[in-house]
Every structure is written in structure tokens, then in C-alpha cells.
Design an enzyme around this catalytic site. Sequence first.
Site, mmCIF file in Angstrom:
data_model
loop_
_atom_site.group_PDB
_atom_site.id
_atom_site.type_symbol
_atom_site.label_atom_id
_atom_site.label_comp_id
_atom_site.label_asym_id
_atom_site.label_seq_id
_atom_site.Cartn_x
_atom_site.Cartn_y
_atom_site.Cartn_z
ATOM 1 N N GLY A 14 0.832 -1.215 0.000
ATOM 2 C CA GLY A 14 0.000 0.000 0.000
ATOM 3 C C GLY A 14 0.857 1.251 0.000
ATOM 4 N N ARG A 24 13.420 10.179 -3.033
ATOM 5 C CA ARG A 24 14.321 11.323 -3.289
ATOM 6 C C ARG A 24 15.588 11.179 -2.450
ATOM 7 N NH1 ARG A 24 14.813 16.072 -0.292
ATOM 8 N NH2 ARG A 24 15.513 17.930 -1.434
ATOM 9 N N ARG A 75 0.917 -5.174 -5.366
ATOM 10 C CA ARG A 75 1.070 -6.354 -4.514
ATOM 11 C C ARG A 75 1.275 -7.502 -5.513
ATOM 12 N NH1 ARG A 75 -0.612 -4.301 0.558
ATOM 13 N NH2 ARG A 75 -2.341 -2.850 0.474
ATOM 14 N N CYS A 76 2.460 -8.121 -5.499
ATOM 15 C CA CYS A 76 2.838 -9.047 -6.580
ATOM 16 C C CYS A 76 2.842 -10.504 -6.114
ATOM 17 C CB CYS A 76 4.223 -8.659 -7.105
ATOM 18 S SG CYS A 76 4.874 -9.779 -8.346
ATOM 19 N N ASP A 106 4.896 -4.666 6.051
ATOM 20 C CA ASP A 106 5.208 -6.021 6.470
ATOM 21 C C ASP A 106 5.418 -6.992 5.286
ATOM 22 O OD1 ASP A 106 5.043 -7.805 8.932
ATOM 23 O OD2 ASP A 106 3.642 -8.782 7.552
ATOM 24 N N THR A 129 4.351 2.657 5.589
ATOM 25 C CA THR A 129 2.954 2.214 5.680
ATOM 26 C C THR A 129 2.209 3.133 6.631
ATOM 27 O OG1 THR A 129 1.468 0.518 6.577
ATOM 28 C CG2 THR A 129 3.714 0.450 7.383
ATOM 29 N N ASP A 131 -0.018 2.244 8.512
ATOM 30 C CA ASP A 131 -0.503 1.451 9.659
ATOM 31 C C ASP A 131 0.358 1.582 10.921
ATOM 32 O OD1 ASP A 131 -2.375 0.556 7.851
ATOM 33 O OD2 ASP A 131 -1.301 -1.299 7.404
ATOM 34 N N ASP A 133 2.610 -0.349 11.940
ATOM 35 C CA ASP A 133 2.564 -1.637 12.640
ATOM 36 C C ASP A 133 3.865 -2.437 12.545
ATOM 37 O OD1 ASP A 133 2.386 -2.118 9.942
ATOM 38 O OD2 ASP A 133 0.773 -3.580 10.071
ATOM 39 N N ARG A 166 -26.021 12.891 17.331
ATOM 40 C CA ARG A 166 -25.898 11.499 16.872
ATOM 41 C C ARG A 166 -24.655 10.816 17.429
ATOM 42 N NH1 ARG A 166 -27.695 12.775 10.674
ATOM 43 N NH2 ARG A 166 -29.821 12.010 10.888
ATOM 44 N N ARG A 175 -4.969 -2.188 9.020
ATOM 45 C CA ARG A 175 -4.798 -3.643 8.856
ATOM 46 C C ARG A 175 -5.175 -4.335 10.163
ATOM 47 N NH1 ARG A 175 -0.180 -7.207 7.347
ATOM 48 N NH2 ARG A 175 1.012 -5.892 8.751
ATOM 49 N N GLU A 191 -14.825 10.232 21.764
ATOM 50 C CA GLU A 191 -15.286 9.696 23.046
ATOM 51 C C GLU A 191 -14.707 8.316 23.327
ATOM 52 O OE1 GLU A 191 -17.177 11.877 21.268
ATOM 53 O OE2 GLU A 191 -16.889 13.207 22.983
ATOM 54 N N SER A 219 -23.863 14.156 21.696
ATOM 55 C CA SER A 219 -23.329 13.470 20.515
ATOM 56 C C SER A 219 -22.036 12.768 20.900
ATOM 57 C CB SER A 219 -23.046 14.467 19.400
ATOM 58 O OG SER A 219 -21.943 15.271 19.759
ATOM 59 N N ARG A 250 -24.821 6.689 13.096
ATOM 60 C CA ARG A 250 -24.377 6.829 11.701
ATOM 61 C C ARG A 250 -22.946 6.293 11.581
ATOM 62 N NH1 ARG A 250 -28.938 7.849 11.295
ATOM 63 N NH2 ARG A 250 -30.005 9.429 10.034
HETATM 64 O O1 F6P Z 1 -1.375 -1.454 4.766
HETATM 65 C C1 F6P Z 1 -1.953 -0.267 4.343
HETATM 66 C C2 F6P Z 1 -3.427 -0.419 4.134
HETATM 67 O O2 F6P Z 1 -3.965 0.840 3.769
HETATM 68 C C3 F6P Z 1 -4.199 -1.013 5.316
HETATM 69 O O3 F6P Z 1 -4.461 -0.075 6.318
HETATM 70 C C4 F6P Z 1 -5.446 -1.525 4.622
HETATM 71 O O4 F6P Z 1 -6.010 -2.572 5.347
HETATM 72 C C5 F6P Z 1 -4.900 -2.013 3.296
HETATM 73 O O5 F6P Z 1 -3.687 -1.329 3.074
HETATM 74 C C6 F6P Z 1 -5.819 -1.791 2.119
HETATM 75 O O6 F6P Z 1 -5.221 -2.325 0.987
HETATM 76 P P1 F6P Z 1 -5.729 -2.102 -0.500
HETATM 77 O O7 F6P Z 1 -5.376 -0.712 -0.913
HETATM 78 O O8 F6P Z 1 -4.984 -3.122 -1.281
HETATM 79 O O9 F6P Z 1 -7.202 -2.297 -0.484
#
Ligand code: F6P
Length: 326
Positions: A14, A24, A75-76, A106, A129, A131, A133, A166, A175, A191, A219, A250
Site C-alpha cells: 500500500g 528522493r 502487490r505481486c 510487512d 505504511t 498502519d 505496525d 448522533r 490492517r 469519546e 453526541s 451513523r
Molecule cells: O497497509 C496499508 C493499508 O492501507 C491497510 O491499512 C489496509 O487494510 C490495506 O492497506 C488496504 O489495501 P488495498 O489498498 O490493497 O485495499
Amino acid sequence: MTKIKTIGMLTSGGDAPGMNAALRAVTRAAIYNGFKVKGIYRGYRGLVENEIADFQAQDVSNIIHRGGTILRTARCNEFKTVEGRKKAFENMKKHDIDALVVIGGDGTLTGAREFAREFDVPIVGIPGTIDNDLYGTDHTIGYDTALNTIMWCVDRIRDTANSHERLFFIEVMGRNAGFLALNGAIAGGAEAAIIPEISIEQDQLAELIEHGFRTTKKSSIVLVAESPITGGAMGLAERVRNEYPQYDVRVTILGHLQRGGSPTAQDRILASRMGAAAIDALVEGQRNVMIGDDDEKMVYVPFSKAIKNEKTIDPQLLQTVHELSI
Ligand code: F6P
């Protein structure tokens, strides 16, 4: 060990804001240190399918502020096979590429570790990324920008949530990790945050609603991390409609808008430092490590550590959300 003359770079998985700033930095730091640079398009797919071009210092001009990745990404699946990786290695040799810098999450590092092990290629990874993570680095490139985007969205949703009194569930990416949801909740003054790191036995929604939720406010905004464990925003809203029909609920799913946009100063600086550190690593003879930031310092984290270990989230931060939402 062959002397490194040419470095190939790619972005994979991603995309994340700041990847261009990293490209760069890698290009310019490499050229500054006397290396040649090749850009590999579409991540590992470009390596398998031979989409590789020479990169000069000027090829990365005017990109530090741009989201996405000029090398594009993919993603290959072919790279997950031995035959695919063999093709990739042959293309590396065709282009005289002696080492790689790979930027991604990852999956990117897992592919790099496998490739390095099979073909004895020096590889340095840069964590890119939204994420956040990856173990061994306080931050990943793109995380801060995505967090700011989330905050921006929460601010706007708050206006309408207030007007209509709401309950809003806002689903964010991540992820399997709750960093974006938890820190997005703190930054947006939400909240609550519902994240996958909290044990599956714990009914976070019931706890939230039954223990003083909305005693003082009309809300509410709850940030939900995408994950089968949390049930996602849709799942939670459905439960509220069935179990707590007194709430007007919502849902907003922020989706891929979290991945775009111009990188924040923090992401540009992180990407620039990590790009330069990746070249330093190769100069120092490091291989198969990810660059991490640890208390503002650039560190080398072996791939095996970065991939295998789970980065922990500070549970105290959930308490902070809770305390500040009274
Ligand atoms: O790893 C980055 C990420 O944006 C995650 O947060 C999400 O789950 C995933 O990629 C979405 O992937 P795609 O763009 O392939 O749908």
C-alpha cells in the site's frame, strides 16, 4: 562480498505519503556516496517483469511534497513464488543491480527477507505504511500524515454529529493494528476508540455504552479500527441499532482517502532521514535490516525482528481517551 556499485530501489504494498520523499533521499544520498541508482517500477512486479530505469538526482526533483509514489506500487503474487523471485534476480543481474532498498510494510519486508536469503542479495528496508505496525521503529512513513487526515475528518464529522445529536462510528484503516484508531481518537477528541489489540472476549461496545457513555454529552464519536476483531464500524452500528435503539447512529468509513495527500513535515523529515540512513547502512556493509527510528535516532533492525515481532500498543492511551471524554 561483491562491492556495491548500483542500487535498485522500489516501493511496494500500500502506498503511503512520504514514499516520494524517501525515494528522493535514497537517490540523492546514493549518488552523493558514488553509487548508481535504478528505479524499479510497480514494486516487486517491476523486478519480475523488468520495468527498471536509470535514476539521476534530477529525476527526483519536486516530489518531496507529493503523496503516492512516482515508482508506483503493487502487490505481486509472482514474487511469492520461487520462479518469480528467480526472474527478479535475473533482471537485477541484467541491470547490474548489486543491492536493493525496498520501501513498504510487512509484506514488502517479508518478500525482501526471502529474496535476500535465496539469492544472497544485500537489501535494506524502509518502513513505509500508514498502519505504523512494524516492530523496531517508533514511526513508519505515512503514519503521521494519515493521522492528520483522520483528525481533519473527525473535526468535520463532529460538527454534524453535534447538530443532530448522533452517535458516529468512524472506521479507520490499520490492517490488524489500532494505532490510527487510538491516536486518531486522542487527536480528534473522540469519546472512544475500539481497537483489535483489546482481547476478543472483552465486549468493548457494551462496556462503552453501559459504563457512563454519553452521560454528559448529546453526541459522540467513536473511532473504530478496521478488523474482523472489532467488527468494523458497520458491524458495531448494526449492534447499536438492535441492542441500544435509543441512539441515532451513523457510520463513516474513511477508506483510501487516508492514504493520499501531501506528507506532513514529520513524514518528510522521517522519510528523508530514513532514505539517507538506508544508504549509510549499505556503505557500512549492513544487509537485511530495516531502518527504524528509536527515540529520534536511526537504528538498524534485522528483518527477522521487524517482521516476527508484534509492535505493542500502549493500553494506557485508551485510558487517556476514556478520562478525557467525560
Ligand atoms: O497497509 C496499508 C493499508 O492501507 C491497510 O491499512 C489496509 O487494510 C490495506 O492497506 C488496504 O489495501 P488495498 O489498498 O490493497 O485495499
